[in-house]
Design a protein around this motif. Structure first.
Motif: not given
Lengths: 349, 313, 522
Positions: C299-306, C333-346
């Motif tokens: 989780r932390e890895l994903v949150e830091i990268v995004t 804007e660099l072309g990053t997309s993110h499907i978040p783990e917690d879909r209702m919060t984020y």
């Protein structure tokens, strides 16, 4: 209409009905002439053209302040500063009206613009403190109302006061600055067009521009807004500044349309009334005129009732509180909502 | 400038600070108790107003200031019960509920005032009573301290005692412990069978009692009448005082004293040749500045923590 | 035959969102044993224990305590039946002392005041009796996690717990604290208490438990005497696949690296090193799967990268640009997309419409605005097209997102994130808790994106998903990368399980293969 919207509408109606029934009960308890009082309260405003004019006169400032509140509430900023911005906006307009000589049309526009700028500047303070340090905008904006009041009175007293007038009032505003009153036997003035324009502009701002979109998403779910790349701190700032501007424009319009001089000795209270209207209208600009007419109607009705009978007009403050409490109560009638939603989901699924 | 110092360093001024701190202190303690249970009570302004009027009416009708006080407190309980019922049981947003109550009190008190005194501004026609002033034995004889501390209204002493009572209540009684537990970690309280809603209800009631005292003092001590909107934002200043006092009784007391000082200063300076409007702004400006300083230090502390962590990592 | 103290029979639990957490589970414990309950995340072990503690209510099934049928309607009832639970997230009040926390809700008092001395005495006696050493006067906030856990155990014991449930108690502990906890648990067992120990750390299970129940996908996979099974056997039962899911895909042809993560470390608010010196790259046209039991730093890895979480140490590059200090908008804007783990919060704003949710990442762009205003026509066309293309089941995109089912809400998120032509996609648990149809759909779209050249980082607790979708796999354990497999098709689930559970670990050189920076200049 979606079922949930219909439900919200019904809920509002029921809350209003409960509040009005409470009003009747209070009247029956305290009045020697209850039927007369209720009659005045309900039908007074439409008993004469002039009285209905009073309703529309009151609608104008209510529309501005409730628009201001709805912009801030849609961003989930509990800023109560519409009152102070409205007041200081009126002072600014008075200053421009008194000190400047400008052609008609342009003169009121400049004065109203000044009111907007000053109102927005006032609300910048709580907005900045919130965005920068997360200081509660609720408390700071309430304090600001008192400061704006005193600041405004100071300006009137030391720079704009007419020493030859009996009371503590300003010089008269140059006639070029006044907004024309155009309906005979009433004081309905051109400000009503500005108010309608403001409704449209705020609606378009909230629902048709990128800034409005960012504002609403921040209010609905600020984490989602952050995740989507929206600068939520910026939203905190501009939602409150815009709210202050609208309230300031409202104050300026009210002064130039209704008065020859600046003569308020206390806060007129439209900022707080704006909160009531905004809650009634669910912060939706298009519903605000309806809610404003409703509140103004009730106010004028109460006023007429108090003039003709023994029931004081402040009774409406009790009704208003009950209405707000019930409308804001999520659990009020939630059982039926749940049933409705389930049915709707089944139809959709 | 000399004048200013003469004013501040006089026993009269010291006396005045305590006198004007009293209602802020009551309201700030009221804010404190509900805040510690995790519910924010912004209806204190209206609660005090309602209590102030109730006190005046009942003291006038019964001829006893003490009965007036009793009913002022009951009015405080009534107001906070409404807030508690709507926010805890009907899930009204507590901020909107508080706003509604403040509006109701602002107009409702005028409504009732008109019914009983046939006046919409002031309760002058009511023969209301005033709570007694107390001369402290021994202390009143001490120079400087005596004139500052003695001969206050009984409610001023109550407010100081209330700081201690609230302290002991929160930190030494089972209920106080539960209130703090509920406010800090409701899940923890729930896991040992404490009803979160019940505790929050109780603390809102306690909050109403304290605000009731504050209101009673306004109309039966600070002055001897009720006038419309006489609380003049003290209920909101109290919220700021509680926040600056870091939600502790002692901190809240000190912050209230600071705002009392600002208030007293504004009262005293009216004799100087400074525009009255600026003088009257002092308490509110002090509050905003206090709030800003408090908030900025809080965020800086949070920031410093992450920096430290970075160094460590 | 040992004495069966507790039996849960045929327990079935369906959550309101339709997820079946337990399917006819039978579970029993003997008096005075330490019983391990193991399984992957989502296997249903925590749900089963929540039912036992009265926090959840099963649709079917019965619970017998000492042969008598009981109904556990709330934690209070569970406590009355002498069942105690130590939750994964501690239920403590940080500003209160140890003694105050322990007596909370049953405070000893004298003349209206709390009898603090009595509370301290009670705590100390209890602490002595069970050999759980804590300082009764210390504030919880000042205590390390291991100490806090002891307080939780004492809390349960003071309320008379004979059966003690511990939900992943070692997840937050250091090795030393774990050793200490184990000796305390043995002590408790010797005093006659029964302990249910939820875990997925196999070494610990072997070390501490008498018997082990293994759960997978809401079912009981078997009960063994711990000494009779090997770690490998448990691992196989735990992470095995029920239905082998097949996804049609060609072999990929990875290009240059799009994402570089270099020596990333992170310490959380509790001072725990959640990420330790992580380095890897994701290349164009590659799906890099991160396998690992949840809570190992993913989780932390994903949150830091995004950009959702501040970066403390290390460097991150996207398309060659350092992104450590960029805003989320700049990263997107660099072309990053993110499907978040917690879909209702984020992932979504529930009360907002489907359409509004679909455009939240691009509404401000020039192409969707004419002058001051949003180009509603264009936006409506876009949202209608997306809703159709991603088969979001709705009458109109004006409907509030929260009215949709979980699968359809996830399709809204996926539609937004996939349709922005991402160069890099971070997909965190993209199919968690949604139906098979939506899952298949999302998998198909992921492969399409990869074939179109997107670099994809897939984080999933679902082993099926990681193995079938990924081209290469990285395994995280304890905040570290412990293995890297350049070819996902050449590893078996048994082997992967051993890495995920910390039984095996690759050499530094093998792990270093995940970082492609040197091969593809930045």
């Amino acid at each position: 209409m979606q079922k949930s919207t219909l439900f919200e509408f019904l809920r509002t109606v029921i809350a209003v009905l409960i509040a009005i029934i409470m009003a009747f009960i209070i009247i029956f308890f305290i009045s020697k002439q209850p039927i007369e009082a209720i009659n005045r309260f309900l039908f007074g405003p439409i008993s004469s053209f002039r009285h209905f004019g009073n309703v529309l006169e009151m609608v104008i400032p209510l529309i501005f302040t409730s628009l201001a509140v709805s912009v801030m509430f849609q961003a989930k900023q509990f800023n109560m500063g519409a009152e102070g911005s409205f007041f200081i906006g009126a002072v600014a307009a008075a200053a421009i009206g008194i000190k400047f000589k400008l052609p008609p049309v342009l003169h009121p526009l400049v004065a109203i613009a000044a009111g907007g700028i000053v109102g927005g500047a006032a609300n910048f303070i709580p907005a900045f403190l919130k965005a920068r340090w997360k200081a509660s905008e609720l408390v700071s904006s309430l304090m600001l109302n008192y400061i704006m009041f005193n600041l405004g009175i100071y300006f009137i007293n030391y720079y704009l006061r007419d020493p030859y007038a009996g009371a503590m009032v300003s010089y008269t505003v140059n006639p070029t600055a006044n907004l024309p009153q155009f309906v005979p036997r009433t004081r309905i003035h051109a400000g009503i067009f500005i108010a309608v324009l403001a409704v449209i502009v705020v609606y378009y701002f909230l629902y048709r521009t990128r800034w409005g979109f960012a504002l609403r998403m921040t209010g609905i779910n600020s984490k989602f807004a952050d995740y989507s790349g929206i600068n939520t701190n910026m939203v905190i700032l501009y939602s409150q500044i815009i709210g202050g501007m609208i309230a300031g424009i409202g104050g300026a319009t009210e002064l130039l349309g209704m008065y020859q001089r600046f003569q308020w000795q206390s806060l007129p209270g439209y900022g707080f009334d704006g909160i009531i209207v905004a809650i009634l209208a669910r912060n939706n600009p298009l519903l605000i005129p309806v809610a404003a007419v409703f509140l103004a109607y009730m106010r004028i009705g109460a006023d007429l009732m108090s003039r003709m009978t023994d029931v004081p007009s402040e009774m409406v403050s009790v009704i208003q509180a009950v209405m707000i409490m019930l409308i804001a109560a999520e659990a009020f009638l939630s059982y039926w909502r749940h049933k409705m939603v389930v049915r709707e989901a089944k139809i959709d699924g | 400038m000399d004048n200013l110092f003469n004013i501040i360093f006089s026993t009269n001024f010291g006396y005045a600070v305590l006198r004007v701190t009293t209602p802020i202190l009551f309201a700030a303690l009221a804010a404190l108790i509900s805040d510690r249970a995790g519910v924010i009570n912004i209806s204190l302004e209206g609660t005090m107003l309602a209590a102030a009027l109730t006190g005046v009416i009942f003291s006038a009708y019964t001829g006893s200031a003490w009965v007036g006080l009793l009913f002022a407190v009951i009015a405080g309980i009534f107001m906070s019960s409404i807030l508690a019922y709507f926010s805890l049981y009907l899930k009204t947003d507590i901020i909107l509920g508080g706003i509604a109550l403040n509006l109701m009190a602002s107009g409702g008190t005028v409504f009732v005032l008109y019914l009983v005194a046939h006046d919409k501004g002031i309760s002058a026609s009511l023969a209301s009573k005033v709570l007694p002033q107390i001369e402290l034995p021994l202390i009143s004889k001490i120079p400087v301290i005596g004139p500052v501390l003695s001969n206050h209204n009984v409610m001023t002493y109550f407010s100081l005692i209330a700081v201690i009572v609230v302290y002991y209540f929160l930190y030494r009684t089972p209920l106080g412990l539960r209130i703090r537990a509920v406010g800090e970690n409701p899940d923890a309280a729930d896991s040992v069978g404490i009803s979160v809603r019940q505790i929050q209800f109780v603390s809102l009631i306690a909050s109403g009692i304290l605000a009731g005292f504050g209101g009673a003092y306004m109309s039966m001590g600070y002055v001897s009448w009720f006038s419309r909107d006489m609380t003049a934002g003290r209920g909101f200043i109290a919220l700021a005082a509680e926040a600056m006092g870091m939600a502790t009784p002692i901190g809240t007391f000190l912050a209230s004293l600071l705002f009392g000082f600002a208030d007293a200063l504004s009262n005293s300076l009216q004799s100087l040749r400074i525009p009255a409007e600026f003088v009257q702004m002092i308490p509110y400006i002090t509050t905003i500045i206090g709030l800003a300083i408090y908030a900025s230090r809080r965020t800086q502390r949070a920031g410093a923590k992450t920096v430290r962590k970075e160094v460590k990592a | 035959m040992p004495d069966e103290i507790l039996k849960m029979q045929n327990i079935t639990k369906v959550y309101p969102n339709g997820i079946v957490a337990n399917k006819g589970v039978n579970f029993s414990v003997y008096a005075g044993e330490i019983h391990a309950l193991v399984g992957e995340n989502g296997a249903g072990k925590t749900t089963l224990m929540k039912i036992l503690f009265g926090l959840e209510h099963p649709e079917e099934g019965a619970i017998y305590l000492k042969g008598e049928k009981i109904i556990i309607s709330s934690p209070q009832v569970a406590i009355r039946h002498k069942i105690g639970m130590v939750h994964q997230h501690f239920m403590l009040v940080p500003s209160l002392t140890v003694a105050e926390n322990i007596v909370l809700g049953m405070e000893p008092s004298r003349r209206g005041f709390i009898d603090i001395e009595k509370a301290i005495e009670t705590t100390e006696k209890l602490s002595e009796k069970y050999n759980l050493k804590v300082d009764a006067r210390a504030k919880i906030a000042d205590l390390p996690v291991g100490q806090r856990q002891k307080v939780e155990i004492l809390k349960a014991l003071l309320r008379g717990a004979e059966i003690l449930i511990l939900d992943e108690p070692t997840a937050v502990l250091t090795p030393q604290e774990t050793t200490e906890l184990f000796s305390e648990l043995v002590h408790l067992k010797n005093k006659g208490h029964t302990i249910i120990f939820i875990s997925h750390k196999l070494k610990e299970i072997k070390e501490i438990s008498d018997r082990v129940t293994i759960m997978r996908h809401g079912k009981n996979m078997g009960v063994y005497r711990t000494q009779d099974v090997t770690e490998e056997e448990i691992s196989r039962l735990m992470v095995g696949r029920d239905v082998v899911l097949k996804v049609q895909k060609q072999k990929n042809k990875p290009g240059d690296a799009v994402l570089h993560v270099e020596n990333l470390s992170y310490t959380d608010d509790y001072g725990k090193n959640v990420l330790k010196n992580i380095s890897f790259s994701v290349r164009r046209g590659e799906i890099l799967g991160i396998a690992g039991v949840e809570g190992n730093g993913q989780r932390e890895l994903v949150e830091i990268v995004t950009g959702l979480r501040a970066c403390q140490e290390g460097k991150i590059y996207i398309s060659g640009k350092p992104v450590n200090n960029l805003s989320i908008k700049q990263i997107r804007e660099l072309g990053t997309s993110h499907i978040p783990e917690d879909r209702m919060t984020y992932g979504v704003a529930g009360p907002a419409s489907i359409g509004e949710n679909l455009i939240s990442d691009r509404f401000y762009k020039k192409e969707f605005n004419t002058g001051l205003f949003l180009n509603l026509k264009k936006l409506n066309e876009l949202t209608a097209r997306l809703a159709k293309e991603y088969t979001v089941k709705c009458s109109t995109p004006k409907l509030a997102v929260k009215m949709l089912s979980g699968g359809n809400i996830q399709k809204v998120v996926v539609a937004r994130e996939f349709s922005s032509n991402p160069k890099l996609l971070i997909a965190d648990q993209p199919t968690r808790g949604i139906d098979v149809g939506a899952t298949e759909f999302i998998h198909k779209k992921l492969i399409e994106l990869r074939d179109g050249g997107t670099a994809i980082l897939l984080v999933s607790a679902d082993l099926n998903e990681v193995m079938e979708i990924s081209d290469s796999i990285l395994v995280m354990y304890g905040g570290e990368v412990v293995a890297y497999f350049p070819d996902a098709s050449r590893i078996t689930e048994e082997e992967l399980g051993l890495y995920m559970l910390g039984v095996k670990r690759q050499s530094a050189e093998e792990i270093g293969g995940a970082f492609y920076a040197k091969k593809h200049a930045v």
